[in-house]
Design an enzyme around this catalytic site. Structure first.
Site, PDB file in Angstrom:
ATOM      1  N   ARG A  35     -50.960  23.318   8.079  1.00 59.92           N
ATOM      2  CA  ARG A  35     -50.528  21.935   8.231  1.00 59.92           C
ATOM      3  C   ARG A  35     -49.128  21.790   7.659  1.00 59.92           C
ATOM      4  O   ARG A  35     -48.825  22.283   6.572  1.00 59.92           O
ATOM      5  CB  ARG A  35     -51.467  21.000   7.490  1.00 59.92           C
ATOM      6  CG  ARG A  35     -50.934  19.572   7.333  1.00 59.92           C
ATOM      7  CD  ARG A  35     -51.635  18.885   6.194  1.00 59.92           C
ATOM      8  NE  ARG A  35     -51.110  17.561   5.907  1.00 59.92           N
ATOM      9  CZ  ARG A  35     -50.925  17.080   4.690  1.00 59.92           C
ATOM     10  NH1 ARG A  35     -51.202  17.824   3.632  1.00 59.92           N
ATOM     11  NH2 ARG A  35     -50.463  15.865   4.501  1.00 59.92           N
ATOM     12  N   LYS A 214     -55.618   9.980  12.084  1.00 61.47           N
ATOM     13  CA  LYS A 214     -56.074  10.044  10.699  1.00 61.47           C
ATOM     14  C   LYS A 214     -56.754   8.725  10.326  1.00 61.47           C
ATOM     15  O   LYS A 214     -56.166   7.661  10.456  1.00 61.47           O
ATOM     16  CB  LYS A 214     -54.902  10.348   9.769  1.00 61.47           C
ATOM     17  CG  LYS A 214     -54.308  11.724   9.980  1.00 61.47           C
ATOM     18  CD  LYS A 214     -53.066  11.977   9.158  1.00 61.47           C
ATOM     19  CE  LYS A 214     -53.378  12.136   7.685  1.00 61.47           C
ATOM     20  NZ  LYS A 214     -52.170  12.554   6.918  1.00 61.47           N
TER      21      LYS A 214
END
Length: 339
Positions: A35, A214
């Protein structure tokens, strides 16, 4: 059920740590994705990380998350120790943050704050209490001490924040860089509604980049099914979610969100503080190992390590611990047994 029958490990990669040797060591231990936290990088940093990771193994999945409609602190010259009881000023401006003046990226934030509001910084590791609104600024007192670094997340429970666009200019620049470099996933931060997802979808049109939303604020929970319908998957960001909703509700929210993903046949990522104690310690707590196991049983596609690998002292041991726990659960055929 998710799109994979195996839970995979993703590690947050800091620019200064991104060497071929470091990436290779994590990959050898079981890491299959990295990430990039775009709140802390430039397009040049993104290019460096992508090229380094691809040189180790082109099959490693690369995710970049956006800044999204969030509020962060500004840069600090060096980490600042904030002691309990210390008084300071909050300001919406682009200047560097100091021990006397914490600057926030939302320039109109003073219009939303009131005495009694709690300001939660860096997933609540630091907390401030707003004490007074004056012509010279917003006065606050530290109620939970901590070390403040650069560009940390800010949440203010119960505060009606000023309107923020779905995509910042920084997001648009970094997304364009990610498109050119061929990243695999984008996780959009602080999604509030389907409209936010659609804005990012337009920005990545014409690419094969998959879009994860998210879930980290109350609006996302309220609009979960519309957001899920518009997304390729979800990322349950429990850190920020836990600063704006009761901590006691987070396990149930995780259960409901993951169940919705399984029903829709879409994958999900779980993140934040999975092995938080291992930032400073070489071994996990039993509760952390249990957290990993529950995520595997719920059918997570990815488990995302954050500070554990970005700046923690034992990144390799974190990946090894996570891999061993995942395999133990999967070898006992417990994956996706939770209805």
């Amino acid at each position: 059920m998710t799109t994979t029958d195996h839970t995979l490990i993703m590690a947050t990669m800091a620019t200064e740590r991104c060497t071929t040797q470091f990436v290779q060591s994590l990959a050898d231990a079981g890491m299959r994705g990295i990430r990039i936290n775009s709140a802390h990088v430039t397009p040049a940093d993104i290019a460096h990380i992508v090229s380094t990771v691809r040189s180790v193994d082109p099959s490693i999945t690369i995710l970049m998350d956006t800044k999204g409609p969030e509020i962060r602190t500004t840069d600090v010259a060096s980490p600042i120790e904030l002691c309990e009881g210390h008084t300071l000023t909050l300001a919406g401006e682009d200047s560097d943050t100091t021990a006397q003046r914490i600057c926030l990226t939302a320039h109109d934030i003073h219009t939303s704050l009131q005495p009694g509001h709690t300001v939660m910084i860096d997933d609540g590791d630091i907390q401030l209490l707003i004490t007074e609104i004056t012509a010279s600024g917003v006065k606050a007192q530290v109620t939970r001490a901590g070390i403040l670094g650069s560009r940390k997340t800010v949440n203010i429970p119960g505060c009606q924040l000023p309107p923020l666009p779905a995509l910042s200019e920084r997001d648009r620049i970094n997304i364009e860089a990610g498109k050119q470099l061929g990243i695999d996933l984008i996780a959009h931060s602080f999604v509030r509604s389907r409209a936010d997802v659609d804005a990012v979808r337009r920005a990545i049109s014409g690419t094969s980049i998959r879009l994860y939303s998210k879930i980290e604020c109350p609006q996302a929970v309220e609009n979960l099914h519309d957001i899920l319908d518009a997304s390729d998957g979800l990322l349950v960001a429990r850190g920020d979610l836990g600063t704006c909703m009761p901590l006691s509700d987070i396990p149930v929210l995780q259960y409901d969100i993951t169940a919705a993903c399984r029903k829709a046949g879409k994958p999900f990522i779980l993140s934040t503080q999975i092995l938080h104690s291992m930032i400073l310690a070489p071994a996990p707590t039993r509760a952390e190992v249990n957290d990993i196991a529950m995520a595997v049983m719920q059918g997570a596609e990815w488990l995302l390590l954050c500070g554990e690998t970005a700046q923690g002292q034992y990144p390799l041991q974190c990946v090894e611990t996570m891999q061993a726990t995942i395999l133990s659960v999967e070898n006992h055929s417990l994956r996706c047994k939770i209805n």
